[in-house]
Scaffold this motif. Structure first.
Motif, mmCIF file in Angstrom:
data_model
loop_
_atom_site.group_PDB
_atom_site.id
_atom_site.type_symbol
_atom_site.label_atom_id
_atom_site.label_comp_id
_atom_site.label_asym_id
_atom_site.label_seq_id
_atom_site.Cartn_x
_atom_site.Cartn_y
_atom_site.Cartn_z
ATOM 1 N N GLY A 83 0.779 -1.228 0.000
ATOM 2 C CA GLY A 83 0.000 0.000 0.000
ATOM 3 C C GLY A 83 0.810 1.277 0.000
ATOM 4 O O GLY A 83 0.243 2.368 -0.072
ATOM 5 N N ARG A 84 2.108 1.195 0.082
ATOM 6 C CA ARG A 84 2.978 2.369 0.144
ATOM 7 C C ARG A 84 3.670 2.577 -1.197
ATOM 8 O O ARG A 84 4.151 1.617 -1.803
ATOM 9 C CB ARG A 84 4.018 2.180 1.249
ATOM 10 C CG ARG A 84 4.978 3.348 1.442
ATOM 11 C CD ARG A 84 5.963 3.044 2.568
ATOM 12 N NE ARG A 84 6.961 4.090 2.699
ATOM 13 C CZ ARG A 84 6.832 5.185 3.436
ATOM 14 N NH1 ARG A 84 5.724 5.367 4.121
ATOM 15 N NH2 ARG A 84 7.802 6.083 3.508
ATOM 16 N N LEU A 85 3.719 3.822 -1.656
ATOM 17 C CA LEU A 85 4.427 4.130 -2.892
ATOM 18 C C LEU A 85 5.922 3.947 -2.650
ATOM 19 O O LEU A 85 6.523 4.647 -1.827
ATOM 20 C CB LEU A 85 4.135 5.569 -3.328
ATOM 21 C CG LEU A 85 4.845 6.016 -4.612
ATOM 22 C CD1 LEU A 85 4.329 5.247 -5.819
ATOM 23 C CD2 LEU A 85 4.672 7.522 -4.824
ATOM 24 N N ALA A 86 6.523 3.012 -3.372
ATOM 25 C CA ALA A 86 7.937 2.700 -3.192
ATOM 26 C C ALA A 86 8.811 3.319 -4.269
ATOM 27 O O ALA A 86 10.006 3.519 -4.058
ATOM 28 C CB ALA A 86 8.142 1.184 -3.163
ATOM 29 N N ALA A 87 8.245 3.615 -5.432
ATOM 30 C CA ALA A 87 9.018 4.235 -6.517
ATOM 31 C C ALA A 87 8.052 4.761 -7.564
ATOM 32 O O ALA A 87 6.914 4.289 -7.677
ATOM 33 C CB ALA A 87 9.991 3.232 -7.147
ATOM 34 N N ALA A 88 8.515 5.747 -8.335
ATOM 35 C CA ALA A 88 7.697 6.327 -9.401
ATOM 36 C C ALA A 88 8.608 6.727 -10.551
ATOM 37 O O ALA A 88 9.769 7.090 -10.342
ATOM 38 C CB ALA A 88 6.920 7.537 -8.891
ATOM 39 N N GLY A 89 8.076 6.665 -11.760
ATOM 40 C CA GLY A 89 8.855 7.041 -12.934
ATOM 41 C C GLY A 89 7.958 7.187 -14.139
ATOM 42 O O GLY A 89 6.773 6.841 -14.100
ATOM 43 N N THR A 90 8.517 7.692 -15.216
ATOM 44 C CA THR A 90 7.764 7.891 -16.453
ATOM 45 C C THR A 90 8.547 7.336 -17.637
ATOM 46 O O THR A 90 9.777 7.292 -17.623
ATOM 47 C CB THR A 90 7.481 9.383 -16.700
ATOM 48 O OG1 THR A 90 8.719 10.092 -16.793
ATOM 49 C CG2 THR A 90 6.653 9.974 -15.565
ATOM 50 N N ALA A 91 7.782 6.928 -18.641
ATOM 51 C CA ALA A 91 8.367 6.504 -19.912
ATOM 52 C C ALA A 91 7.736 7.362 -21.004
ATOM 53 O O ALA A 91 6.609 7.096 -21.433
ATOM 54 C CB ALA A 91 8.089 5.026 -20.166
ATOM 55 N N PRO A 92 8.410 8.435 -21.431
ATOM 56 C CA PRO A 92 7.850 9.288 -22.484
ATOM 57 C C PRO A 92 7.635 8.490 -23.769
ATOM 58 O O PRO A 92 8.190 7.400 -23.961
ATOM 59 C CB PRO A 92 8.926 10.368 -22.672
ATOM 60 C CG PRO A 92 9.732 10.335 -21.418
ATOM 61 C CD PRO A 92 9.711 8.913 -20.955
ATOM 62 N N ARG A 93 6.844 9.033 -24.628
ATOM 63 C CA ARG A 93 6.553 8.388 -25.905
ATOM 64 C C ARG A 93 7.849 8.068 -26.639
ATOM 65 O O ARG A 93 8.747 8.910 -26.748
ATOM 66 C CB ARG A 93 5.691 9.311 -26.761
ATOM 67 C CG ARG A 93 5.268 8.708 -28.087
ATOM 68 C CD ARG A 93 4.338 9.644 -28.820
ATOM 69 N NE ARG A 93 3.893 9.087 -30.083
ATOM 70 C CZ ARG A 93 3.048 9.673 -30.920
ATOM 71 N NH1 ARG A 93 2.553 10.880 -30.594
ATOM 72 N NH2 ARG A 93 2.694 9.092 -32.039
ATOM 73 N N GLY A 94 7.969 6.829 -27.094
ATOM 74 C CA GLY A 94 9.162 6.388 -27.798
ATOM 75 C C GLY A 94 10.181 5.705 -26.916
ATOM 76 O O GLY A 94 11.148 5.129 -27.419
ATOM 77 N N THR A 95 9.972 5.746 -25.590
ATOM 78 C CA THR A 95 10.883 5.081 -24.662
ATOM 79 C C THR A 95 10.367 3.687 -24.346
ATOM 80 O O THR A 95 9.179 3.529 -24.020
ATOM 81 C CB THR A 95 10.996 5.879 -23.349
ATOM 82 O OG1 THR A 95 11.445 7.202 -23.650
ATOM 83 C CG2 THR A 95 11.963 5.211 -22.382
#
Length: 619
Positions: A482-494
């Motif tokens: 239930g705890r946020l352990a990590a966050a990230g993004t993958a932009p278009r094309g990644t």
């Protein structure tokens, strides 16, 4: 020395404050709504009318009736003339709102009593999981009160202002007519302030009531902030945190605190004290929301409402004694339901459940060999009272087990009993009793469903969520217990899975603290009072073994219930996907989830006549 060669206009995009947009070049979208009542949470929009203007010229109009999904109250029909038959074939707000937002994109929103109209539009956007554009908003009521004297305009109602300022359209309580009248009022008021040196949008916002020179002087606090999602922290003279908030665009949101869009008393006071603004850039909205919760818990800033009562959460659970009762605790146990914002709310649910389960509400101390001897009562009294004989611990035990099964979602027998009682009251035409029990039952269902939903999330050792970012990319979140352990993004094309592998490898390790099965408790009695010796009960009672539910881990373990709630709402967003998980995400088969839609309808049906009367006084 030769003069420097000027940069082409396109070489640098000017910031909003540098543009200082002239009013004649500002595009306004003047909007008016008709609704079924005054509550943005419970009532609905029946008509939207909007006019887009720039430089005194009408660029377009937007008008449509909206089907609210239920009958329009007669009192509202009398005011607006909009009947249920008129909106029967009209589109629902789900189909209308995206079109309106597209029509208003990039413009300053204007409304007469903007708080009312914006409140309904924002509530509709939130229900559809549509991100509100956070456009600049101008209220013609506030502007009129700033420009006109009491002698000129004894009232700021639209009809009065339209007559005084010579509007070409007479307000009729129909959305498009009222929007057209508001356009004329806006232009007349802008003409008045032009004589006082107000010629740009920024000057107009600063001209609104309540904007101090101190606010305007501190615009530079937002100058170096990025146009990215994140959390901002206003700090005071001693480096103390005054206020914490989140933003999709940090620079734009913080800048609003120094213009006319923030006129609340506490916020003006906070800005006057602030000496700088710190920020934390986040990958996406979920990370921003979670970081805000954690920072609020760490700093308890005085200007955040949630900081006033940091220990206000209550949980409802069964006491550890031979004749268990429902008790309120500050720390969740494995069979707890909550959290409740007040002890009164916990008491109300406890009394409803105890009534149908036959649990005792008396404060008498009973040992293992004792018997429950409360006499039956015609009205009120202890629900465990037995007509035939006194209860011993063995005969009483199934009642406590039924409550544990209800809380854990293993059986909904008690909920069905409540619904059957409602039907019985209705069949015998005891409609007031049926309505009261309907509201109590709906509250029980809502509380249970929330807890069971959060417990299902907190039970998972790892859950990876993906959400489209709207531009062809993905927003990823790693959730552990239930705890946020990590966050990230993958932009278009990644390549998205490469990003997932990276953030999982760097994610926080979360080990849930299952803790003790019991906690210091406060017994609940039928009169909501605690007896003189009850506060020491957890130290003095004779301990017994409770059938703890190993499969029901409360959301407080590993993460706060608020954080788990934010994660659960993120998972419910349109387009959200589960990339992978250590176990299947599921709610209890016999939990309250199957009755959640019924509870929502019950809450909607509880709209009161008082709200309709308030609507009559405000429109």
């Amino acid at each position: 020395m030769s003069d420097p060669v000027p940069l082409p206009a396109a070489a640098r995009q000017l910031a909003f404050d540098e543009l200082d947009t002239p009013l004649y070049a500002t595009t306004f979208v003047v909007v008016d709504l008709e609704t079924t009542g005054t509550s943005a949470d419970r009532d609905a929009i029946t008509e939207i009318g909007a006019v887009k203007v720039c430089g005194g010229e009408v660029l377009g109009e937007f008008a449509t009736l909206v089907n609210p999904g239920y009958a329009i109250p007669p009192a509202i029909v009398q005011i607006t003339g909009i009947t249920t038959a008129m909106v029967y074939e009209a589109p629902r707000i789900e189909a209308v709102l995206p079109g309106f937002l597209e029509f208003a994109a990039g413009a300053v929103l204007v409304a007469h009593n903007a708080r009312f109209d914006m409140g309904f539009l924002k509530a509709a956007a939130a229900r559809q999981e549509i991100e509100w554009p956070n456009a600049q908003v101008l209220c013609t009521v506030k502007l009129a009160r700033r420009v006109l004297t009491r002698d000129e305009a004894p009232s700021a109602k639209l009809g009065v202002l339209a007559r005084i300022l010579g509007a070409a359209t007479t307000p009729t309580h129909r959305a498009l007519d009222d929007a057209r009248a508001t356009v004329d009022v806006l232009h007349a008021l802008i003409g008045r302030v032009g004589n006082q040196g107000v010629h740009s949008l920024t000057e107009l916002l600063d001209y609104l009531p309540g904007v101090t020179g101190t606010q305007r002087a501190k615009r530079g606090f937002a100058g170096d902030l990025p146009a990215a999602p994140g959390v901002y922290l206003f700090r005071g003279p001693s480096e103390e945190v005054l206020y914490i908030g989140t933003a999709v665009n940090l620079r734009r949101r913080v800048r609003n605190y120094f213009t006319g869009s923030e006129t609340r008393g506490r916020m003006k006071e906070m800005v006057a004290l602030a000496t700088r603004v710190d920020h934390v850039v986040c990958a996406h909205g979920l990370e921003a929301g979670v970081r805000e919760l954690r920072l609020l818990a760490a700093h308890a800033p005085p200007y955040n409402r949630r900081s006033k009562f940091p220990q206000r959460g209550w949980w409802l659970t069964l006491s550890d004694e031979p004749f268990p009762r429902l008790i309120a605790v500050r720390t969740a146990t494995r069979t707890a339901v909550g959290p409740f914002t007040s002890r009164t709310d916990a008491v109300d649910m406890a009394l409803t459940v105890a009534e149908f389960a036959g649990l005792r509400t008396c404060a008498t101390r009973l040992t293992r060999t004792a018997k429950h001897t409360c006499p039956p009562a015609v009205v009120g009294g202890c629900p465990a009272a037995n007509q035939d004989a006194d209860l011993d611990a063995t005969a009483y035990a199934p009642r406590a087990h039924a409550v544990r099964d209800l809380f854990a979602g293993r059986a909904d027998t008690l909920l069905r009993a409540m619904l059957d009682r409602i039907e019985t009251h209705s069949a015998t035409e005891h409609f007031e009793a049926a309505a009261r029990l309907r509201d109590r039952t709906a509250t029980v269902v809502t509380r249970l469903h929330r807890t069971q939903r959060l417990a299902a999330m907190a039970r998972l050792a790892e859950l990876i969520i993906a959400l489209p970012d709207g531009a062809g990319g993905w927003e990823f979140s790693v959730i552990r217990h239930g705890r946020l352990a990590a966050a990230g993004t993958a932009p278009r094309g990644t390549p998205p899975m490469a990003v997932v592998d990276q953030i999982v490898a760097a994610a926080e390790t979360v080990i849930p603290d299952l803790g003790d099965a019991t906690a210091r408790t406060t017994p609940l009695t039928t009169d909501s009072a605690v007896g003189p010796d009850d506060s020491e009960w957890s130290d003095a009672h004779e301990p017994t073994s409770i059938d703890l539910l190993e499969d029901h881990i409360p959301p407080l373990r590993g993460a706060s219930p608020e954080e788990v709630g934010v994660v659960a709402r993120w998972l419910a967003k349109p387009g959200a996907r589960i990339v992978r998980t250590t176990a299947g995400y599921h709610e209890p088969l016999h939990g309250a989830g199957r009755w959640a839609a019924w509870a929502q309808r019950a809450h909607t049906a509880a709209t009161t006549k008082t709200e309709q009367e308030q609507y009559l006084s405000e429109r």
